[in-house]
Each structure stands twice: as structure tokens, then as C-alpha cells.
Design an enzyme around this catalytic site. Structure first.
Site, PDB file in Angstrom:
ATOM      1  N   LYS A   1      69.959  70.673  81.138  1.00  0.00           N
ATOM      2  CA  LYS A   1      69.763  71.844  81.712  1.00  0.00           C
ATOM      3  C   LYS A   1      70.077  73.000  80.644  1.00  0.00           C
ATOM      4  O   LYS A   1      70.838  72.921  79.832  1.00  0.00           O
ATOM      5  CB  LYS A   1      71.121  71.772  82.845  1.00  0.00           C
ATOM      6  CG  LYS A   1      71.327  72.872  83.311  1.00  0.00           C
ATOM      7  CD  LYS A   1      72.267  72.714  84.744  1.00  0.00           C
ATOM      8  CE  LYS A   1      72.766  73.831  85.463  1.00  0.00           C
ATOM      9  NZ  LYS A   1      73.610  73.530  86.450  1.00  0.00           N
TER      10      LYS A   1
ATOM     11  N   ARG B   1      69.581  63.031  92.793  1.00  0.00           N
ATOM     12  CA  ARG B   1      69.578  62.670  91.177  1.00  0.00           C
ATOM     13  C   ARG B   1      68.664  61.492  91.171  1.00  0.00           C
ATOM     14  O   ARG B   1      68.412  60.832  92.118  1.00  0.00           O
ATOM     15  CB  ARG B   1      70.899  62.139  90.846  1.00  0.00           C
ATOM     16  CG  ARG B   1      71.508  61.087  91.457  1.00  0.00           C
ATOM     17  CD  ARG B   1      72.924  60.999  90.949  1.00  0.00           C
ATOM     18  NE  ARG B   1      73.722  60.114  92.071  1.00  0.00           N
ATOM     19  CZ  ARG B   1      73.678  58.757  91.995  1.00  0.00           C
ATOM     20  NH1 ARG B   1      72.793  57.990  91.223  1.00  0.00           N
ATOM     21  NH2 ARG B   1      74.219  58.195  92.887  1.00  0.00           N
TER      22      ARG B   1
ATOM     23  N   ARG C   1      77.803  76.144  90.868  1.00  0.00           N
ATOM     24  CA  ARG C   1      77.566  75.682  91.941  1.00  0.00           C
ATOM     25  C   ARG C   1      78.443  74.560  92.601  1.00  0.00           C
ATOM     26  O   ARG C   1      79.204  74.000  91.382  1.00  0.00           O
ATOM     27  CB  ARG C   1      76.233  75.017  92.157  1.00  0.00           C
ATOM     28  CG  ARG C   1      75.052  76.279  92.369  1.00  0.00           C
ATOM     29  CD  ARG C   1      73.610  75.530  92.397  1.00  0.00           C
ATOM     30  NE  ARG C   1      73.512  75.166  93.859  1.00  0.00           N
ATOM     31  CZ  ARG C   1      73.064  73.848  94.105  1.00  0.00           C
ATOM     32  NH1 ARG C   1      72.485  73.178  93.311  1.00  0.00           N
ATOM     33  NH2 ARG C   1      72.653  73.784  95.372  1.00  0.00           N
TER      34      ARG C   1
HETATM   35  C1  BTN Z   1      75.098  76.280  88.151  1.00  0.00           C
HETATM   36  O1  BTN Z   1      76.260  75.655  88.645  1.00  0.00           O
HETATM   37  O2  BTN Z   1      74.286  75.573  87.854  1.00  0.00           O
HETATM   38  C2  BTN Z   1      74.788  77.729  88.499  1.00  0.00           C
HETATM   39  C3  BTN Z   1      75.663  78.446  87.269  1.00  0.00           C
HETATM   40  C4  BTN Z   1      75.773  79.902  87.524  1.00  0.00           C
HETATM   41  C5  BTN Z   1      76.453  80.671  86.317  1.00  0.00           C
HETATM   42  C6  BTN Z   1      76.425  81.994  86.215  1.00  0.00           C
HETATM   43  S1  BTN Z   1      76.901  82.806  84.892  1.00  0.00           S
HETATM   44  C7  BTN Z   1      76.639  84.503  85.602  1.00  0.00           C
HETATM   45  C8  BTN Z   1      76.957  84.438  86.938  1.00  0.00           C
HETATM   46  N1  BTN Z   1      78.570  84.316  87.189  1.00  0.00           N
HETATM   47  C9  BTN Z   1      79.293  83.327  87.544  1.00  0.00           C
HETATM   48  O3  BTN Z   1      80.492  83.264  87.472  1.00  0.00           O
HETATM   49  N2  BTN Z   1      78.465  82.530  87.698  1.00  0.00           N
HETATM   50  C10 BTN Z   1      76.862  82.964  87.402  1.00  0.00           C
END
Ligand code: BTN
Length: 322
Positions: free
Chosen positions: A186, A319, A121
């Protein structure tokens, strides 16, 4: 992964002689030695034990299309187009490239053993080391226009948490809007990206989840993290079984969200809220208050003492105040 067959044979973590590996793969011992070198270059930790053979330092949990399908409920499985890849830039990007044709009921699902440009994100990178974790994306179609997307993101968090709980993971927490936590770290993140509007009010989205499974060390991760292997070292975690549980839960949740809306998920989300009762501040520190859970639209409520102020997902992050 060029050395997949070799790694498959050594996946148990036992010592395997060059001779037995060579005979299983129908190649020479010299060819095995070359494959071992290649596997090490690909990132596998392999011990060469003089006079005995080779051993993977940590057993490997290989992804298998067949094994994932075996664990999926047939009614869900027949709706999917499942691709299990060795390597991809991002499983979300792959789903976007495979955009299904208009009106197709097929749900494209992509899982990869590693991502070279995993996305998180807010434009962050998602560390995606080979063989360690789960990187999974689905393409979903909804009626209801763009407005439903904030709620969807929370719904998918609930679905992923429930899948992990069903797999035996205790006390999965949700950090608004959709991070999954175990204790203070996390364990998984969800990225929902908009693919486009097919026709008026019908939107296509890609939902990607990254779940830390076997990872024990990570460089360059700027927040506290957990993995299933660290949290429950005694348990045996199979990425294939976890994939099947996640897919089944995410598809079922998407169906329920389509038919019943966000309300069906409100209490399920609140029950896992790790911010509830905590002193919180927005990322810009312009608003502070006590966490009071979400409202019917999925906004997070901050109790400032004067009012309950809704904070909208996608605009601000929260946060715990330090
Ligand atoms: C976050 O930032 O918390 C979200 C992370 C999401 C990661 C997943 S891994 C599978 C899918 N492909 C990506 O490139 N991102 C999501």
C-alpha cells in the site's frame, strides 16, 4: 519545527560548517550547536563531522506553501484556502475545525509535515512521521445527500492514482474501495469523513490522503506497504510538487463527480482494480468468490459461482484468500 531555518540550509545533505550556518542565520556558532541538538531531538538524523561541520544524513524535502502554490494551476489555486502546517493532530480534524461558512465556494486544504494523531479507516491510526510522507486533506461540498459518499471515495482513489501516474509513477493499483497500491504494498490511503449536512441534500465532507513518499522504515504498520522512495529510488520526489498534483487532480475529480456522477469514473477505476480475477473473501469470511470489479454504485462484485454478489463499501472489507 523550531529548527526549520537550519534544516532549510542543510536540506541538500552536504556538509555545512558551523561558521557558515551561523553567518547565514545571523547567530553564534554556539547557538547553531544548540539548534542542531534541538533538530536531533525533533527527529532529524544529523552527523557531526569533527573539524568540518554538520550534515543531514538524508536530504530533507521541506514543505513550502510558496512552492506548492507555484505548481498549482492558477484556476484551481484561486479557489483554495491552503494551509501548510508544521504539526497537527490530524489534517482531517483540522479541516473539520475550520468548517467554512454556509455557501462559501472556498475549498479549505490542509497539509502538515507531521501528524500526532493521524487517523486511518476503521478507527486505525495512520503513522505520520515528520518530514517523510504527505498528509493532505480537503474540505468538499456536494449536492446529492449522503448516498453519494460511497462513490466519492472511489472517485478520489482514481484522482489520486491519476495524479501519481502523471508524476511518473508506474502501474498504480486500486484496492477496493480506495487504497492505492504499488505492486503488493500500500502506498496511499484515503479517508473520507462526513462533516455534516449544510441544508437538505448539500453535504460537506473532508477527504484526507496519506501518501508514503520518503519513508524507508515503519514500526507498527500491520500490512505490506510501499513508498515512492523504495519503489523508485533513482527518482527525486518533491512533496510540494506531489501535493500540487494531488490537489489539482482531486479538485478536478470532485468537480466532474458533481456534474457527471460516478459513471465518468467507472472504467478508470476498473482499469486499476488489483482484486480483479483474484479469489477473495470478506473480512468475516462469510462470503467468498472471484473479484469481478465494481458496479455502477461502486459496490464490489464477488462471483460466487452461483451469482454476482455486490459487497457494499463501508460495511465489509475484502482480502485475497490465503
Ligand atoms: C486508510 O486507512 O487507508 C486511510 C488513511 C488516511 C490518512 C490520511 S493522512 C491525511 C489525513 N489526515 C488523517 O488524519 N488521515 C488522513
Amino acid at each position: 519545527m523550531k529548527s526549520r531555518a537550519l534544516i532549510g540550509l542543510m536540506a541538500d545533505g552536504n556538509v555545512h560548517s558551523g561558521e557558515s550556518l551561523a553567518s547565514s542565520l545571523g547567530i553564534s556558532r554556539t547557538a547553531i550547536w544548540k539548534q542542531v541538538k534541538r533538530a536531533v531531538a525533533e527527529g532529524y538524523d544529523i552527523d557531526t563531522i569533527r573539524g568540518r561541520g554538520y550534515r543531514l544524513k538524508t536530504p530533507v524535502d521541506l514543505l513550502s506553501h510558496e512552492d506548492i502554490v507555484r505548481h498549482l494551476p492558477p484556476a484551481i489555486c484561486q479557489r483554495l484556502q491552503l494551509d501548510v502546517l508544521d504539526e497537527v493532530d490530524s489534517t482531517n480534524a483540522e479541516i473539520i475545525r475550520r468548517r467554512p461558512s454556509l455557501g462559501s465556494p472556498v475549498i479549505p486544504v490542509c497539509i502538515a509535515d507531521c501528524q500526532t494523531a493521524g487517523r486511518g479507516r476503521r478507527g486505525r491510526q495512520w503513522q505520520s512521521p515528520r518530514g517523510e510522507n504527505l498528509y493532505l486533506s480537503l474540505g468538499l461540498t456536494f449536492r446529492g445527500g449522503f448516498a453519494m459518499l460511497d462513490g466519492l471515495s472511489l472517485v478520489l482513489g482514481v484522482a489520486a492514482a491519476e495524479a501519481l501516474e502523471a508524476a511518473g509513477v508506474d502501474r498504480v493499483g486500486l484496492k477496493w474501495p480506495n487504497d492505492l497500491f504499488l505492486g503488493r504494498g500500500k502506498i496511499a490511503g484515503i479517508l473520507v469523513e462526513l462533516q455534516g449536512e449544510l441544508e437538505e441534500g448539500v453535504v460537506q465532507v473532508v477527504a484526507g490522503i496519506g501518501l508514503n513518499v520518503h519513508m524507508r522504515r515503519a514500526e507498527g504498520v500491520d500490512q505490506a506497504w510501499e513508498s515512492l522512495a523504495i519503489a523508485s529510488p533513482e527518482a527525486h520526489w518533491s512533496r510540494n510538487l506531489l501535493s500540487a498534483r494531488l490537489i489539482a487532480s482531486l479538485v478536478a475529480a470532485a468537480d466532474q463527480f458533481s456534474s457527471e456522477g460516478f459513471e465518468a469514473f467507472l472504467d478508470r477505476w476498473q482499469a486499476r482494480d488489483i482484486f480483479a480475477g483474484q479469489e477473495l473473501t470478506t473480512s468475516q469470511s462469510d462470503l467468498a468468490g472471484i473479484g469481478r470489479g465494481i458496479d455502477a454504485a461502486g459496490n464490489y462484485l464477488l462471483d460466487t459461482g452461483q451469482a454476482l454478489v455486490p459487497v457494499r463499501a463501508g460495511e465489509i472489507s475484502l482480502r485475497v484468500q490465503s
